[in-house]
Design an enzyme around this catalytic site. Sequence first.
Site, PDB file in Angstrom:
ATOM      1  N   GLU A   1       0.836  -1.220   0.000  1.00 33.04           N
ATOM      2  CA  GLU A   1       0.000   0.000   0.000  1.00 33.04           C
ATOM      3  C   GLU A   1       0.863   1.259   0.000  1.00 33.04           C
ATOM      4  O   GLU A   1       0.723   2.112   0.882  1.00 33.04           O
ATOM      5  CB  GLU A   1      -0.881   0.052   1.257  1.00 33.04           C
ATOM      6  CG  GLU A   1      -1.830  -1.079   1.483  1.00 33.04           C
ATOM      7  CD  GLU A   1      -2.546  -0.972   2.843  1.00 33.04           C
ATOM      8  OE1 GLU A   1      -2.203  -0.106   3.661  1.00 33.04           O
ATOM      9  OE2 GLU A   1      -3.453  -1.779   3.073  1.00 33.04           O
TER      10      GLU A   1
ATOM     11  N   GLY B   1       2.226   4.986  -0.712  1.00 39.81           N
ATOM     12  CA  GLY B   1       1.714   6.279  -1.152  1.00 39.81           C
ATOM     13  C   GLY B   1       2.881   7.203  -1.469  1.00 39.81           C
ATOM     14  O   GLY B   1       3.262   7.414  -2.613  1.00 39.81           O
TER      15      GLY B   1
ATOM     16  N   TYR C   1       3.535  19.010  10.465  1.00 42.27           N
ATOM     17  CA  TYR C   1       4.495  18.048  11.041  1.00 42.27           C
ATOM     18  C   TYR C   1       5.879  18.639  11.263  1.00 42.27           C
ATOM     19  O   TYR C   1       6.828  17.892  11.441  1.00 42.27           O
ATOM     20  CB  TYR C   1       4.715  16.853  10.097  1.00 42.27           C
ATOM     21  CG  TYR C   1       3.533  16.212   9.457  1.00 42.27           C
ATOM     22  CD1 TYR C   1       2.616  15.482  10.217  1.00 42.27           C
ATOM     23  CD2 TYR C   1       3.353  16.269   8.080  1.00 42.27           C
ATOM     24  CE1 TYR C   1       1.551  14.848   9.606  1.00 42.27           C
ATOM     25  CE2 TYR C   1       2.288  15.626   7.461  1.00 42.27           C
ATOM     26  CZ  TYR C   1       1.390  14.926   8.235  1.00 42.27           C
ATOM     27  OH  TYR C   1       0.343  14.296   7.626  1.00 42.27           O
TER      28      TYR C   1
ATOM     29  N   CYS D   1      -2.732  34.712   7.314  1.00 33.93           N
ATOM     30  CA  CYS D   1      -2.684  35.372   8.613  1.00 33.93           C
ATOM     31  C   CYS D   1      -2.604  34.368   9.753  1.00 33.93           C
ATOM     32  O   CYS D   1      -3.566  34.177  10.508  1.00 33.93           O
ATOM     33  CB  CYS D   1      -3.905  36.277   8.764  1.00 33.93           C
ATOM     34  SG  CYS D   1      -3.905  37.539   7.499  1.00 33.93           S
TER      35      CYS D   1
END
Length: 424
Positions: A283, A285, A326, A352
């Site tokens: 799987e 990504g 992160y 802002c």
Amino acid sequence: MSHFSYQDGVLHAESVPLPAIARQFGSPTYVYSKAQLLQNFRGYAKPSQGRDALVCYAMKANSNLAILDILAREGAGFDIVSGGELLRVIAAGGDPGKVIFSGVGKTVAEIELALEKGILCFNVESIPELHRINDVAGRLGKRAPVSLRVNPNVDPKTHPYIATGLKASKFGVAFSDALDTYRSAAALPHLDVVGIDCHIGSQLLDDAPLLEALDKLIELIDTLAAEGILLHHLDVGGGLGIDYGTGDNAPVAIGDYVSRVFARVDAWRAEKYEGKPIKVIFEPGRSIVGNTGVLLMSVEFLKPGEEKNFCVVDAAMNDMARPALYQAWMDVKPVQQREGAVVKYDLVGPICESGDWLARDRELAVEPGDLLAMMTGGAYGFTMASNYNTRGRAAEVLVDGDKVHLIRRREEPAELFALESVVK
Ligand SMILES: *Cc1c(COP(=O)(O)O)cnc(C)c1O
């Protein structure tokens, strides 16, 4: 080999100079390389050839239809986390029969849709979810293929927000509860228990934790087999890291990792199952699309200060959320290399929020109007973009050799409030 490189001091995507893309499509713009996308996908697909294996691209990393279409033509399956993603796969010409559905909160409507479209498997994350899928399948007169997402409690040593396989994680079924959960699943009348999966985290540079998790899945498959619960597939999840240019250890090469997975699986099947194969699913990504894209932006103002110098660009946290979310370090390169004094800048957008930064303490020789490229931005870039501050999302462009294709036009401000209405 990278498909983003300098030619005569100008950064190119394959053979297209990035300034030409900015002139034609404006900025900020995501630019993807088709050759890089294919190179990464084939890193998984090549060692899988001639085996019962499926590469299910985790499309939340980048779900543009053009990207999905290219991967579908290469034979990819897809790992989805919502009904919307399933509709995207189908719109891109992908095969629902190669789709696995992950995620902790699948709704009744999403389960109905997935059953109607005939997906390959639900990756189930809890007992109540098993019951929900069983009920929906019974009501529709169908059988639902399920796999349990097991939490092998392996520390992936990555950022806490992208570690998903620890005991304290919201994801998956605890390893110690897995056997009982499989027994419950096997007893439900409308489920076919077909597999096992895990996904321990993301951006893992070393494959040791991934292989450790694989060993734990293998152990569980043997225990289940002894009880007569025979699984047809083993899904090792995604999570392989990529080189963001931080100067850390280089990530393990995709082909090396895949070959190590197959070597372990084959040795185990030979020892315990007379060589009878089991389907292996990946799987990935980030490792497929991460270095496939850059975010092209232009410098609006330079704002020198006593403690910090700011380089204000036209891209912002709504375009690329990874630094704000992160504290991710992303490489920033000048699109046109220029002579001149190098100054240390914080790269910030116009939003802002103090959290609206893209990079900190970067030594750059830049002038207003210059173009910059945020490298390795193809994964979790556009898909995490928002319209915060009523900013239209960036355009997306795919480069194929010397050809440039607009694969998503820039959003116009009026489109951003077109779904709203005032109360009369
Ligand atoms: C996000 C996700 C992936 C992909 O992770 P990468 O780190 O991008 O490879 C795979 N499986 C599941 C269940 C996910 O949630």
